[in-house]
Design an enzyme around this catalytic site. Structure first.
Site, mmCIF file in Angstrom:
data_model
loop_
_atom_site.group_PDB
_atom_site.id
_atom_site.type_symbol
_atom_site.label_atom_id
_atom_site.label_comp_id
_atom_site.label_asym_id
_atom_site.label_seq_id
_atom_site.Cartn_x
_atom_site.Cartn_y
_atom_site.Cartn_z
ATOM 1 N N HIS A 20 0.838 -1.201 0.000
ATOM 2 C CA HIS A 20 0.000 0.000 0.000
ATOM 3 C C HIS A 20 0.876 1.254 0.000
ATOM 4 O O HIS A 20 0.617 2.207 -0.741
ATOM 5 C CB HIS A 20 -0.924 0.001 1.215
ATOM 6 C CG HIS A 20 -1.955 -1.078 1.174
ATOM 7 N ND1 HIS A 20 -3.300 -0.838 1.017
ATOM 8 C CD2 HIS A 20 -1.837 -2.430 1.254
ATOM 9 C CE1 HIS A 20 -3.966 -1.982 1.014
ATOM 10 N NE2 HIS A 20 -3.096 -2.958 1.157
ATOM 11 N N ASP A 117 -6.950 4.854 2.347
ATOM 12 C CA ASP A 117 -7.609 3.591 2.008
ATOM 13 C C ASP A 117 -8.314 2.956 3.207
ATOM 14 O O ASP A 117 -9.530 2.986 3.292
ATOM 15 C CB ASP A 117 -6.670 2.615 1.285
ATOM 16 C CG ASP A 117 -5.335 2.396 1.969
ATOM 17 O OD1 ASP A 117 -5.124 2.922 3.093
ATOM 18 O OD2 ASP A 117 -4.474 1.691 1.399
#
Length: 459
Positions: A20, A117
């Protein structure tokens, strides 16, 4: 504000997973290339791991975050690479506890928009201080469309395995579906707590549905129908940054590996790798290697030592060692994957279906065998095998998800046989897609569009 020259100050706060962090930083570089200023929020001791990737240090600055202490979380843990998989929920809990600090930082930075996110609380925080929030996903929009679609959610009804085995009613490709054992895993996530008193499923659904916009690293030519579906279902603008393709490596392959690969004819070697975080059970590890051996082809397997074994050496049966001597290598350390996939001797890639690995495969000539293990890897495999038809998935038991050496061998031989119907189909589709992805104008075209949609969103 609507002029093409408009630039913004953006913050990014990704989940503390290595993939990520690097995925967000790739987007940061692209946006900085358009003149935007980026404040990248990151655990303080992890910053050094990303600094070398900063292509625009005059526009991208790091903002250190202190990860709070949580009972059970190893001291100093900052990313998923610092904790065993069963403890990642504690890392999420620690990230949630940074909420007050993040509010102070965002107010002080005076940013226009924040990309995030897993922090489902960020959209409401952003609204509170008068900025926009964009949910940026490092995984496929197909995954969100299939698993999170609002049309799946019925108040008071728990999703069942049977529900998850089939696509939502208006999903654009009903041929994409989950097997029973896969649906079981997805259904478990709808009730599994992930950081505090919220399930993983509800966390991501809230993060998506509360955002001002959704962003993905993909392109319409690969996943356009799924992006349209998400846009309709969530009633949010979808911004596409183009596919996340690997940056060409400037390094050279280790001589010992180059020499070994050079002994074999062009396109004859199987390269097998399951990423830096995937660890197999010992029985699966051995069955996979027996499957590679059964093909009769030379192979190089870059795999972590399995559970229940202290080393690669201890995990390989003596009989197998004898059979693969001279034509099979099992290596437990990191290797330069891009360089292996580019090597002319490598003709097949057996992958766990992480998106970064598949992207590397798509821009190279090797054929693709898909052996997904968990989560988004399963959906990635369906994109490759069902939607794009550029690879072949290893068959598994419907209920138990177990693969055999014979099924591994069968999948490899299917893609490597240029005369078979399957072999011709996946090669032809792969060739066309590779040509498209290597188009020099692809990235700039998508970032121009991304930039314009972002301006429309921010007004």
């Amino acid at each position: 504000m609507g002029s093409q020259a408009t630039t913004y100050h953006m913050a990014m706060y990704p989940w503390f997973g290595v993939g990520h962090l690097t995925g967000f930083f790739r987007l940061a570089n692209k946006l900085a290339g358009k003149g935007h200023r980026i404040s990248f929020l990151i655990p303080k001791n992890t910053q050094s791991k990303l600094e070398s990737f900063n292509l625009h240090p005059h526009l991208i600055s790091f903002v250190p975050i202190v990860v709070p202490s949580i009972p059970g979380l190893p001291p100093g843990a900052e990313t998923t690479s610092d904790v065993p998989f069963p403890s990642t929920h504690l890392l999420m809990e620690a990230m949630d506890k940074t909420q007050n600090d993040i509010e102070i930082i965002l107010k002080d930075l005076k940013v226009d928009v924040v990309f995030y996110d897993f922090t489902h609380w960020l959209p409401s925080l952003a609204r509170k201080i008068g900025i926009k929030s964009v949910f940026y996903s490092t995984i496929s929009p197909l995954m969100h469309g299939y698993a999170l679609s609002p049309e799946r959610r019925v108040v008071g009804k728990q999703l069942t395995e049977a529900d998850m085995m089939k696509a939502p009613a208006s999903f654009p490709d009903p041929s994409i579906k989950l097997h029973a054992h896969e649906a079981r895993g997805f259904t478990a996530r709808t009730v599994m707590k992930f950081g505090g008193d919220i399930t993983f499923f509800d966390r991501i659904f809230t993060a998506v549905s509360e955002s001002d916009g959704l962003a993905y690293s993909t392109c319409r030519e690969i996943e356009g129908q799924f992006c349209d579906y998400i846009e309709t279902q969530f009633q949010k603008p979808v911004l596409l940054a183009g596919p996340a393709l690997p940056v060409p490596s400037k390094s050279t392959m280790e001589q010992k590996w180059s020499d070994w690969l050079g002994k074999f004819k062009e396109g004859s070697v199987i390269y097998c790798a399951f990423g830096s975080e995937c660890t197999l059970r010992k029985d699966k590890f051995q069955e996979l290697l027996w499957g590679l051996e059964l093909t009769g082809m030379p192979f190089f397997a870059a795999l972590k030592p399995p559970f229940e074994a202290e080393s690669i050496e201890a995990a390989i049966p003596e009989e197998l060692k004898e059979k693969i001597q001279g034509r099979g290598i099992v290596h437990g350390e990191w290797v330069q994957q891009q360089l292996f996939l580019q090597h002319p001797s490598v003709g097949c890639f057996v992958s766990h279906c992480g998106w970064a690995s598949l992207s590397e495969a798509l821009v190279n000539d090797c054929q693709i065998v898909l052996l997904p293990q968990v989560g988004d890897q399963i959906i990635n495999a369906r994109i490759m095998s069902v939607s794009l038809k550029v690879g072949v998935e290893v068959e598994k038991g419907e209920e138990d998800g177990v693969f055999s050496r014979e099924s591994v061998c069968k999948a490899v031989k299917a893609v490597m046989d240029e005369k078979s119907e399957i072999g011709r189909e996946v090669r032809g589709n792969h060739d066309k897609l590779r040509g498209f992805l290597l188009n020099a104008d692809l990235d700039s075209k998508y970032m121009d569009s991304f930039n314009q949609k972002l301006q429309d969103l921010l007004g």
